[in-house]
Design an enzyme around this catalytic site. Structure first.
Site, PDB file in Angstrom:
ATOM      1  N   ASP A 165      -3.346   1.669   6.845  1.00  0.00           N
ATOM      2  CA  ASP A 165      -2.448   1.304   5.745  1.00  0.00           C
ATOM      3  C   ASP A 165      -2.158  -0.197   5.741  1.00  0.00           C
ATOM      4  OD1 ASP A 165      -2.343   3.976   5.051  1.00  0.00           O
ATOM      5  OD2 ASP A 165      -0.603   4.387   6.322  1.00  0.00           O
ATOM      6  N   GLU A 209      -1.441  -1.397  -5.955  1.00  0.00           N
ATOM      7  CA  GLU A 209      -2.679  -0.790  -6.426  1.00  0.00           C
ATOM      8  C   GLU A 209      -2.374   0.174  -7.563  1.00  0.00           C
ATOM      9  OE1 GLU A 209      -6.597   1.485  -4.523  1.00  0.00           O
ATOM     10  OE2 GLU A 209      -4.789   1.152  -3.336  1.00  0.00           O
ATOM     11  N   ASP A 234       0.861  -1.176   0.000  1.00  0.00           N
ATOM     12  CA  ASP A 234       0.000   0.000   0.000  1.00  0.00           C
ATOM     13  C   ASP A 234       0.901   1.231   0.000  1.00  0.00           C
ATOM     14  OD1 ASP A 234      -2.652   1.421   0.402  1.00  0.00           O
ATOM     15  OD2 ASP A 234      -1.569   2.089   2.187  1.00  0.00           O
TER      16      ASP A 234
END
Length: 443
Positions: free
Chosen positions: A363, A282, A198
């Site tokens: 996170d 991502e 992340d």
């Protein structure tokens, strides 16, 4: 796959002059090719082919008084400049037709001697070579000293000489790497070594195993020095030599920040690829985030460069790289039970799942969800797993758009109260767990 190895060059004063001449000749040929295409388009004529442009702009032009100085540089440099113009127009038309992914590409523009980057390319036809003493011999330029930081793994197919805005010279070699050799460079990790990443601003990256990597913030740390050099530049008279010196100082300060950021990305991406068999990140909308109030911090983080490094290194060393969609609600879903709690403001760094009561770091929970969304989580038997299914909340059950019809019971047409009956779920307490069932008649 093809890789680039860049090394610093230290040309002598005479070689700097020869390189400047080569940069200028390549720029003129490129501009002539763009002008020829624009004139043909304005006259309604078909675009001249690459062979015609080579004949007009190089072979014939070198014998004219206006372009006789083109003979002072290698013909390969001029041919490669024409090829660059051809590729630029090919990309432009592919972008117009929608055949090229990414943002729209503009039509090629004229190059300027004031551009921040100048480059020339030598292919194998130019007969450049590397001497036994480590010098790079370029045609009509000479033997240039190279600062070798490592050895080349294979024979290069071409070399590009680059002059950046900071006044530094680089030699960029194109290497065709051997996949079998690359995959033996690192010891293969365990097959269950997978990681979700992340990316953020408070921490540059948070891994699914709980590791937090602080953001170096190279630009923020160098802001004081950058402001000073920029202020000195603004006080210099335009066109003066002192202004040119001040501009070079500003460019070198920015280059130091970019080099430090790139080195950090290289080290971290190599470590993650070496230690894990699969990596998931991502797909962030960096261009959109760069238009918000966090623009400076987003650019300082350099997420796009880091993800690109992860992708090509995973391909090179035989690792699995997965990029999940940017609309995946990784910050809204509980990684323990799968309950979606909805969007949260940025100042909320920790939250408690109302369904299962798990306390999550924002996170770390997102990194776990990235790993699970990519399908990289595995159980002990190797089967892919995801969050456990959870019971629907009371307000989520039933059909909200269509009123439910009563369900007839045996012997009666409906329940005693005329509403849908409550049917207990097997193995659960009837007082705690019920499911609404809705039946619609078919026509």
């Amino acid at each position: 796959m093809q890789l680039r190895y860049a090394f610093r060059l230290y040309p002598e004063p005479g070689q700097r002059t020869a390189l400047a001449r080569a940069f200028g000749c390549a720029r003129v040929v490129f501009n002539d090719a763009v002008r020829a295409r624009r004139d043909a388009h304005a006259a309604g004529l078909p675009f001249p082919s690459a062979a015609e442009l080579s004949k007009w702009l190089i072979t014939q032009a070198r014998h004219t008084p206006e372009r006789s100085w083109l003979a002072e540089v290698s013909a390969v440099v001029l041919q490669q400049s024409l090829r660059d113009a051809e590729v630029a127009y090919r990309n432009f038309f592919a972008s117009l037709k929608g055949e090229r992914r990414g943002p729209k590409v503009r039509a090629p523009r004229f190059k300027s001697r004031r551009d921040a980057r100048q480059s020339i390319r030598f292919t194998a036809n130019a007969r450049w070579k590397i001497t036994g003493k480590g010098r790079l011999v370029l045609p009509k330029i000479g033997a240039v000293r190279v600062a070798w930081s490592r050895s080349l793994p294979a024979v290069p197919s071409s070399v590009t000489v680059i002059l950046d805005a900071a006044g530094r010279y680089f030699a960029s070699f194109v290497i065709d790497s051997d996949p079998a050799t690359d995959r033996t460079r690192f010891d293969a990790p365990d097959s269950d070594r997978v990681v979700g990443i992340d990316l953020g601003l408070t921490h540059f990256a948070v891994l699914s195993d709980g590791t937090k990597i602080d953001s170096p913030r190279f630009l923020r740390r160098a802001e004081k020095k950058l402001k000073k050099t920029q202020r000195e530049l603004s006080r210099k008279r335009k066109g003066s030599k002192n202004r040119a010196k001040a501009r070079l100082k500003v460019a070198r300060a920015h280059a130091a920040v970019a080099d430090a950021r790139k080195e950090f990305h290289h080290q971290l991406s190599t470590q993650l690829i070496r230690e894990n068999q699969a990596v998931a990140v991502e797909d962030l909308a960096v261009s959109v985030l760069a238009r918000t109030r966090l623009a400076k911090s987003v650019h300082d983080a350099g997420w796009a460069q880091f993800v690109a490094m992860l992708q090509y290194k995973a391909q090179r060393y035989g690792r699995t790289f997965v990029k999940i969609g940017r609309f995946e609600p990784t910050s809204q879903v509980c990684s323990a039970c799968g309950y979606r709690d909805g969007p949260k403001p940025l100042h909320v760094r920790q939250w408690t799942c109302p369904a299962c009561g798990a306390v999550h770091d924002r996170d770390h929970n997102a990194a776990i969800n990235v790993k699970q969304a990519a399908g990289l989580a595995a159980s002990a038997c190797g089967a892919p797993v995801g969050p456990e299914p959870v019971l629907a909340q009371r307000e989520e059950t039933g059909s909200h758009g269509i009123p439910p019809r009563p369900v007839p019971r045996s012997g009666t047409g409906r329940g005693r109260d005329g509403q849908n009956p409550r049917i207990p779920v097997q193995g659960a307490s009837q007082s705690k767990l019920t499911v609404n069932t809705t039946h619609t008649s078919s026509t």
